[in-house]
Design an enzyme around this catalytic site. Structure first.
Site, PDB file in Angstrom:
ATOM      1  N   GLY A  14     -29.447  -5.981  32.990  1.00  0.00           N
ATOM      2  CA  GLY A  14     -30.159  -6.106  31.709  1.00  0.00           C
ATOM      3  C   GLY A  14     -29.172  -6.274  30.567  1.00  0.00           C
ATOM      4  O   GLY A  14     -29.497  -5.986  29.415  1.00  0.00           O
ATOM      5  N   GLY A  18     -30.753  -6.343  24.106  1.00  0.00           N
ATOM      6  CA  GLY A  18     -31.007  -4.954  23.710  1.00  0.00           C
ATOM      7  C   GLY A  18     -29.868  -3.994  23.976  1.00  0.00           C
ATOM      8  O   GLY A  18     -28.700  -4.281  23.735  1.00  0.00           O
ATOM      9  N   GLY A  20     -28.639  -3.022  26.757  1.00  0.00           N
ATOM     10  CA  GLY A  20     -27.720  -3.494  27.789  1.00  0.00           C
ATOM     11  C   GLY A  20     -26.596  -4.308  27.157  1.00  0.00           C
ATOM     12  O   GLY A  20     -25.419  -4.107  27.458  1.00  0.00           O
ATOM     13  N   ASP A  66     -31.959 -10.862  40.000  1.00  0.00           N
ATOM     14  CA  ASP A  66     -33.265 -10.218  39.852  1.00  0.00           C
ATOM     15  C   ASP A  66     -33.099  -8.832  40.469  1.00  0.00           C
ATOM     16  O   ASP A  66     -32.977  -8.707  41.695  1.00  0.00           O
ATOM     17  CB  ASP A  66     -34.349 -11.017  40.571  1.00  0.00           C
ATOM     18  N   VAL A  67     -33.109  -7.815  39.637  1.00  0.00           N
ATOM     19  CA  VAL A  67     -32.782  -6.467  40.116  1.00  0.00           C
ATOM     20  C   VAL A  67     -33.807  -5.905  41.098  1.00  0.00           C
ATOM     21  O   VAL A  67     -33.557  -4.898  41.751  1.00  0.00           O
ATOM     22  CB  VAL A  67     -32.601  -5.474  38.938  1.00  0.00           C
ATOM     23  N   SER A 147     -36.495   7.022  30.528  1.00  0.00           N
ATOM     24  CA  SER A 147     -37.186   6.958  29.232  1.00  0.00           C
ATOM     25  C   SER A 147     -37.792   8.325  28.960  1.00  0.00           C
ATOM     26  O   SER A 147     -38.148   9.042  29.910  1.00  0.00           O
ATOM     27  CB  SER A 147     -38.309   5.920  29.271  1.00  0.00           C
ATOM     28  N   TYR A 160     -45.667   2.564  33.531  1.00  0.00           N
ATOM     29  CA  TYR A 160     -44.294   2.659  32.995  1.00  0.00           C
ATOM     30  C   TYR A 160     -43.810   4.100  33.050  1.00  0.00           C
ATOM     31  O   TYR A 160     -42.698   4.379  33.507  1.00  0.00           O
ATOM     32  CB  TYR A 160     -44.289   2.138  31.558  1.00  0.00           C
ATOM     33  N   LYS A 164     -40.663   5.618  35.232  1.00  0.00           N
ATOM     34  CA  LYS A 164     -39.483   6.248  34.619  1.00  0.00           C
ATOM     35  C   LYS A 164     -39.315   7.692  35.111  1.00  0.00           C
ATOM     36  O   LYS A 164     -38.186   8.181  35.238  1.00  0.00           O
ATOM     37  CB  LYS A 164     -39.589   6.186  33.092  1.00  0.00           C
ATOM     38  N   THR A 195     -35.133  -2.604  20.002  1.00  0.00           N
ATOM     39  CA  THR A 195     -34.646  -3.721  20.832  1.00  0.00           C
ATOM     40  C   THR A 195     -35.792  -4.729  20.972  1.00  0.00           C
ATOM     41  O   THR A 195     -36.957  -4.399  20.702  1.00  0.00           O
ATOM     42  CB  THR A 195     -34.260  -3.250  22.254  1.00  0.00           C
TER      43      THR A 195
HETATM   44  N1  LIG Z   1     -36.443  -0.057  23.675  1.00  0.00           N
HETATM   45  C1  LIG Z   1     -36.930   1.153  23.879  1.00  0.00           C
HETATM   46  O1  LIG Z   1     -37.498   1.790  22.966  1.00  0.00           O
HETATM   47  C2  LIG Z   1     -36.788   1.810  25.237  1.00  0.00           C
HETATM   48  C3  LIG Z   1     -37.129   3.156  25.348  1.00  0.00           C
HETATM   49  C4  LIG Z   1     -36.964   3.798  26.574  1.00  0.00           C
HETATM   50  C5  LIG Z   1     -36.464   3.104  27.662  1.00  0.00           C
HETATM   51  N2  LIG Z   1     -36.156   1.779  27.534  1.00  0.00           N
HETATM   52  C6  LIG Z   1     -35.592   1.117  28.713  1.00  0.00           C
HETATM   53  O2  LIG Z   1     -34.326   0.590  28.354  1.00  0.00           O
HETATM   54  C7  LIG Z   1     -33.969  -0.465  29.245  1.00  0.00           C
HETATM   55  C8  LIG Z   1     -33.445  -1.638  28.433  1.00  0.00           C
HETATM   56  O3  LIG Z   1     -34.485  -2.103  27.602  1.00  0.00           O
HETATM   57  P1  LIG Z   1     -34.271  -2.785  26.176  1.00  0.00           P
HETATM   58  O4  LIG Z   1     -35.113  -2.036  25.234  1.00  0.00           O
HETATM   59  O5  LIG Z   1     -32.841  -2.981  25.893  1.00  0.00           O
HETATM   60  O6  LIG Z   1     -35.026  -4.171  26.471  1.00  0.00           O
HETATM   61  P2  LIG Z   1     -34.616  -5.708  26.376  1.00  0.00           P
HETATM   62  O7  LIG Z   1     -35.845  -6.483  26.687  1.00  0.00           O
HETATM   63  O8  LIG Z   1     -33.932  -5.983  25.088  1.00  0.00           O
HETATM   64  O9  LIG Z   1     -33.553  -5.884  27.566  1.00  0.00           O
HETATM   65  C9  LIG Z   1     -33.947  -5.765  28.912  1.00  0.00           C
HETATM   66  C10 LIG Z   1     -33.177  -6.769  29.755  1.00  0.00           C
HETATM   67  O10 LIG Z   1     -33.574  -6.594  31.131  1.00  0.00           O
HETATM   68  C11 LIG Z   1     -33.672  -7.888  31.717  1.00  0.00           C
HETATM   69  N3  LIG Z   1     -34.553  -7.868  32.908  1.00  0.00           N
HETATM   70  C12 LIG Z   1     -35.887  -7.664  32.935  1.00  0.00           C
HETATM   71  N4  LIG Z   1     -36.324  -7.787  34.204  1.00  0.00           N
HETATM   72  C13 LIG Z   1     -35.262  -8.063  34.982  1.00  0.00           C
HETATM   73  C14 LIG Z   1     -35.081  -8.300  36.365  1.00  0.00           C
HETATM   74  N5  LIG Z   1     -36.121  -8.273  37.231  1.00  0.00           N
HETATM   75  N6  LIG Z   1     -33.844  -8.532  36.826  1.00  0.00           N
HETATM   76  C15 LIG Z   1     -32.780  -8.557  35.965  1.00  0.00           C
HETATM   77  N7  LIG Z   1     -32.894  -8.378  34.643  1.00  0.00           N
HETATM   78  C16 LIG Z   1     -34.127  -8.130  34.160  1.00  0.00           C
HETATM   79  C17 LIG Z   1     -34.235  -8.760  30.610  1.00  0.00           C
HETATM   80  O11 LIG Z   1     -34.029 -10.135  30.851  1.00  0.00           O
HETATM   81  C18 LIG Z   1     -33.467  -8.224  29.389  1.00  0.00           C
HETATM   82  O12 LIG Z   1     -32.266  -8.924  29.189  1.00  0.00           O
HETATM   83  C19 LIG Z   1     -35.218  -0.745  30.058  1.00  0.00           C
HETATM   84  O13 LIG Z   1     -35.089  -0.122  31.330  1.00  0.00           O
HETATM   85  C20 LIG Z   1     -36.323  -0.087  29.262  1.00  0.00           C
HETATM   86  O14 LIG Z   1     -37.421   0.295  30.063  1.00  0.00           O
HETATM   87  C21 LIG Z   1     -36.306   1.118  26.354  1.00  0.00           C
END
Ligand SMILES: NC(=O)c1ccc[n+]([C@@H]2O[C@H](COP(=O)([O-])OP(=O)(O)OC[C@H]3O[C@@H](n4cnc5c(N)ncnc54)[C@H](O)[C@@H]3O)[C@@H](O)[C@H]2O)c1
Length: 280
Positions: A14, A18, A20, A66-67, A147, A160, A164, A195
């Protein structure tokens, strides 16, 4: 001066967006060599370009992955070893919002997709990365993004949140198993982080959600990146099996039964409630 992650080799899934992406840039700054893995090739390559523009040259590379697919995850680990010679750290961070809606109307496909991207991915990352780290026999760190939605109701959809919660459980169980091999296993539970996943390009639309937490500034990917760098560094060498909340006090605030912040009468003036003792 040597960085906190000097000479470590890390995979960050990822890494194309965001938190990542912010973590990739932070790890590079801290001296690591990083393989960015993402299903979105354009965004993943953009992260690599940002890293190179900041002077990190061949310390950063991209692989499409693809994870949720075992073949892809095994290939991702092999690519990290082939590119950088070893593996020390794997951060299983990729994610999506997944299925939402009433339980009675949730399709099995949506549920399974959510668990494949959010849970199977973490299992596969732990499996293949731990095998590689053990092969190199110098210990390492596995990190996942859980999360706060996995710790309490009301923060995400049922699918979701359940996914988590599974990540938090996997983190504890695998930490205990891998400790004898000096592989630490931790997770981060972000709160509300600004993000693209959360605001979908329109942060202004979610202003109310961003202001729910007690801490004045909104959550940023860099907040997560800093904690990820710490948890994957030797400074955290005795921390394993832990899920660290990074949420600006959102869960610490709890039920807010009497109101939050200045609206809470229990915070307005000092006093003692003597209950039914007869004392006023
Ligand atoms: N943003 C928030 O408020 C928040 C809160 C709690 C947890 N999270 C978690 O944080 C992590 C990162 O999320 P983020 O907010 O940075 O989102 P984001 O959408 O900015 O980034 C997520 C990345 O994961 C990639 N991705 C999605 N499915 C994939 C797959 N099957 N294989 C490979 N890559 C894949 C996407 O292409 C993207 O680049 C996630 O696990 C999300 O559930 C986010």
């Amino acid at each position: 001066m040597a960085g906190r992650l000097q000479d470590k080799v890390a995979i960050i899934t990822g890494g194309g967006s965001g938190m990542g992406r912010d973590t990739v840039l932070r790890f590079l700054e801290d001296g690591a060599r990083v393989l960015v893995a993402d299903i979105n090739e354009d965004n993943g390559r953009e992260t690599v370009a940002l890293g190179k523009a900041q002077g990190h040259g061949d310390h950063v590379a991209f692989t499409r992955c693809d994870v949720a697919e075992e073949r892809d995850v095994a290939a991702m680990v092999a690519t990290a070893e082939a590119t950088f010679g070893t593996l020390d750290i794997a951060y299983m961070n990729a994610g999506v919002g997944g299925a939402f809606g009433p339980i009675g109307e949730t399709a099995v496909e949506g549920w399974d997709y959510t668990f494949a991207v959010l849970v199977r991915s973490v299992f596969l990352g732990m499996k293949h990365a731990s095998l590689a780290i053990r092969r190199h026999d110098r210990g390492g760190a596995l990190l996942s993004t859980a999360s706060i939605a996995g710790m309490i109701g009301g923060a995400g959809s049922h699918a979701y949140s359940a996914a988590k919660a599974a990540v938090i459980s996997l983190t504890e169980n695998v930490a205990a198993e891998l400790a004898p091999h000096r592989i630490r296993v931790n997770a981060i539970a972000p709160g509300i982080i600004s993000t693209p996943l959360f605001h979908r390009g329109k942060p202004e639309k979610y202003e109310a959600q961003f202001t729910r937490q007690p801490w004045p500034e909104r959550g940023d990917g860099k907040h997560i990146a800093a904690v990820a760098a710490f948890l994957c560094s030797d400074d955290a060498r005795f921390i394993t099996g832990e899920t660290v909340k990074v949420d600006g006090g959102l869960l610490a605030q709890g039920l807010t039964l009497w109101g939050a912040g200045a609206d809470n009468p229990l915070l307005r003036a000092p006093g003692v409630n003597y209950g039914s003792t007869g004392r006023r």
